[in-house]
Design an enzyme around this catalytic site. Structure first.
Site, mmCIF file in Angstrom:
data_model
loop_
_atom_site.group_PDB
_atom_site.id
_atom_site.type_symbol
_atom_site.label_atom_id
_atom_site.label_comp_id
_atom_site.label_asym_id
_atom_site.label_seq_id
_atom_site.Cartn_x
_atom_site.Cartn_y
_atom_site.Cartn_z
ATOM 1 N N LYS A 181 -7.042 3.004 -3.526
ATOM 2 C CA LYS A 181 -7.480 3.001 -2.070
ATOM 3 C C LYS A 181 -7.684 4.300 -1.321
ATOM 4 O O LYS A 181 -6.672 5.312 -1.724
ATOM 5 C CB LYS A 181 -6.316 2.472 -1.088
ATOM 6 C CG LYS A 181 -5.908 2.283 0.717
ATOM 7 C CD LYS A 181 -5.719 1.839 1.551
ATOM 8 C CE LYS A 181 -5.238 1.569 2.742
ATOM 9 N NZ LYS A 181 -3.806 1.369 3.266
ATOM 10 N N LYS B 54 -10.113 0.201 -2.361
ATOM 11 C CA LYS B 54 -10.563 0.110 -0.612
ATOM 12 C C LYS B 54 -10.543 1.466 -0.655
ATOM 13 O O LYS B 54 -10.098 2.087 0.232
ATOM 14 C CB LYS B 54 -8.877 -0.796 -0.812
ATOM 15 C CG LYS B 54 -8.614 -0.746 1.221
ATOM 16 C CD LYS B 54 -7.225 -1.065 1.518
ATOM 17 C CE LYS B 54 -6.951 -1.730 2.838
ATOM 18 N NZ LYS B 54 -5.203 -1.835 2.836
ATOM 19 N N ASP C 64 0.986 -0.920 0.139
ATOM 20 C CA ASP C 64 -0.103 -0.129 0.453
ATOM 21 C C ASP C 64 0.924 0.974 0.072
ATOM 22 O O ASP C 64 1.472 1.224 0.920
ATOM 23 C CB ASP C 64 -0.741 0.143 0.943
ATOM 24 C CG ASP C 64 -2.143 -1.345 0.744
ATOM 25 O OD1 ASP C 64 -1.980 -2.129 0.225
ATOM 26 O OD2 ASP C 64 -3.251 -0.926 1.255
#
Ligand code: G3H
Length: 317
Positions: free
Chosen positions: A217, A253, A154
Site C-alpha cells: 500500500k 492499494k 494495514d
C-alpha cells in the site's frame, strides 16, 4: 480477500539490489493515463460500480467516534442510493465496498455494525501513521486488533530501515508483523512519500512481499505526498516481478488524497494496462479512500439523471 496467502520468500536482495528506477521515465509513462479516454461513456458507470467494490471505505481521524463509524459502515453496506442503483438497472445487485478501514479502538464498533454483511473490517496498526513504537508494542497492537475482529491489518513500515537500506531489519519487522496477523490479511504501508526515491520504493516493495505482505500500500494518507501514479507504477512493476518469480499475486492499494471518480477510473486503467483484468479484482486491488465514494455516487446520479447533486447531497462521515 485473496485466499491464497503470500507465503513470502527468504530475504533475496538479488531481486532488487542494482535496480534503479528512473523517475522521469515513470512520470512520462503515467502522464499519458489521465488524458486517455480509455473507457467508453456507457461503460463508465460499470467501472465506477467496480471501483466502489474495490474501496476500503476509510475513516482515520483523531475525532472519529463510534457513531461516525456506524454511519460509515451503513454506507459501506449500501454505498449507492437504492433509487440510483435501480435506475442503473442494478436493483438486484449486491453492491458493497470491499472493506471498512478504521483505527484500532474503532474496530469493535465496525465489527458490530457490519455483522452479517460479509464486509471485512480492516484496522491500521503498528503505531499508525509513523510506526515509531517499540516492536513488541506494535505486534501486540496487531494481535489486539485481530482479537477484536479485524480481518485485515494495514501495518506501517519503519521508514528508517528503508532509508538506510537496512533490508534485513525491514524484512524481519514485516515478517514478525505478518506472523502476528495470524489469519488476518496484511497490507504493508510503505509511506512512499517518505522514502526519498523510487529506487527505494521498489526495494521496499520487494522486501515487503518477500516478508509475506498480502498487499503493498502506498501511503497512510498522512504524508505530505501520498498515492501518485509514478510511485504506483514502481510498486506495480515490483509486484509483477515478484509474481513472475514466485507465481504469487500480491495485492496493491493506493491511498491518501484520492477524492474523485475520475481518479478511480485512472487507477483502474493503470492496473488494467499494467497487470490485466484479474488484478483489478477486490482481492488484489483496493483503493484506500475516505471521500472518493461521495464523488462516485454524484457521477452515478449524473449518469442517471443528467444532473449533478450538490456535494453535500452524498455525505458519508
Ligand atoms: O487508507 C487510508 C488513507 O488514510 C485514506 O486517505 P484519505 O483520507 O486521504 O482518503
Amino acid at each position: 480477500m485473496n485466499d491464497a496467502r503470500n507465503p513470502g520468500t527468504p530475504l533475496t536482495p538479488d531481486w532488487f539490489e542494482g535496480v534503479t528506477v528512473n523517475r522521469s521515465a515513470a512520470e512520462r509513462r503515467t502522464a499519458q493515463i489521465p488524458a486517455r479516454r480509455s473507457v467508453k461513456k456507457d461503460h463508465q458507470a460499470a467501472w465506477l460500480i467496480h471501483a466502489i467494490r474495490c474501496i476500503d471505505l476509510t475513516t482515520l481521524a483523531g475525532d472519529d467516534t463510534a457513531e461516525r463509524v456506524r454511519r460509515l459502515c451503513a454506507k459501506a453496506r449500501q454505498p449507492v442510493r437504492p433509487d440510483i442503483q435501480a435506475a442503473l438497472g442494478l436493483a438486484e445487485e449486491r453492491i458493497a465496498t470491499a472493506a471498512v478501514c478504521v483505527y484500532p479502538t474503532m474496530v469493535p464498533h465496525a465489527v458490530a455494525a457490519l455483522a452479517g454483511s460479509g464486509i471485512p473490517v480492516a484496522s491500521v496498526a503498528t503505531g499508525f501513521p509513523a510506526g515509531l513504537m517499540p516492536l513488541p508494542l506494535r505486534l501486540a497492537e496487531i494481535r489486539w486488533c485481530v482479537e477484536q475482529g479485524a480481518a485485515e491489518i494495514d501495518i506501517v513500515i519503519t521508514r528508517e530501515h528503508a532509508l538506510r537500506g537496512d533490508w534485513p531489519a525491514l524484512y524481519d519487522e514485516i515478517a514478525a508483523m505478518r506472523e502476528a496477523c495470524g489469519d488476518a490479511h496484511m497490507k504493508a504501508i510503505l509511506a512512499t512519500g517518505e522514502l526519498g526515491s523510487l529506487t527505494t520504493v521498489h526495494a521496499a516493495s520487494m522486501v515487503a512481499m518477500q516478508a509475506g505482505a498480502d498487499f503493498i500500500k502506498t501511503s497512510t494518507g498522512k504524508e505530505t505526498e501520498n498515492a501518485t501514479l509514478p510511485v504506483a507504477l514502481t510498486m506495480i512493476r515490483a509486484l509483477r516481478d515478484y509474481q513472475g518469480r514466485t507465481g504469487h499475486a500480491v495485492g496493491f492499494k493506493p491511498a491518501g488524497g484520492l477524492r474523485s471518480a475520475k481518479e478511480a477510473m485512472v487507477w483502474l486503467s493503470l492496473i488494467r494496462e499494467e497487470l490485466g483484468l484479474r488484478a483489478m479484482q477486490p482481492d488484489l486491488f483496493r483503493i484506500g479512500a475516505s471521500s472518493m465514494l461521495g464523488d462516485i455516487e454524484r457521477q452515478l446520479e449524473h449518469h442517471v439523471t443528467g444532473r449533478y447533486a450538490a456535494q453535500s447531497h452524498h455525505p458519508i462521515g
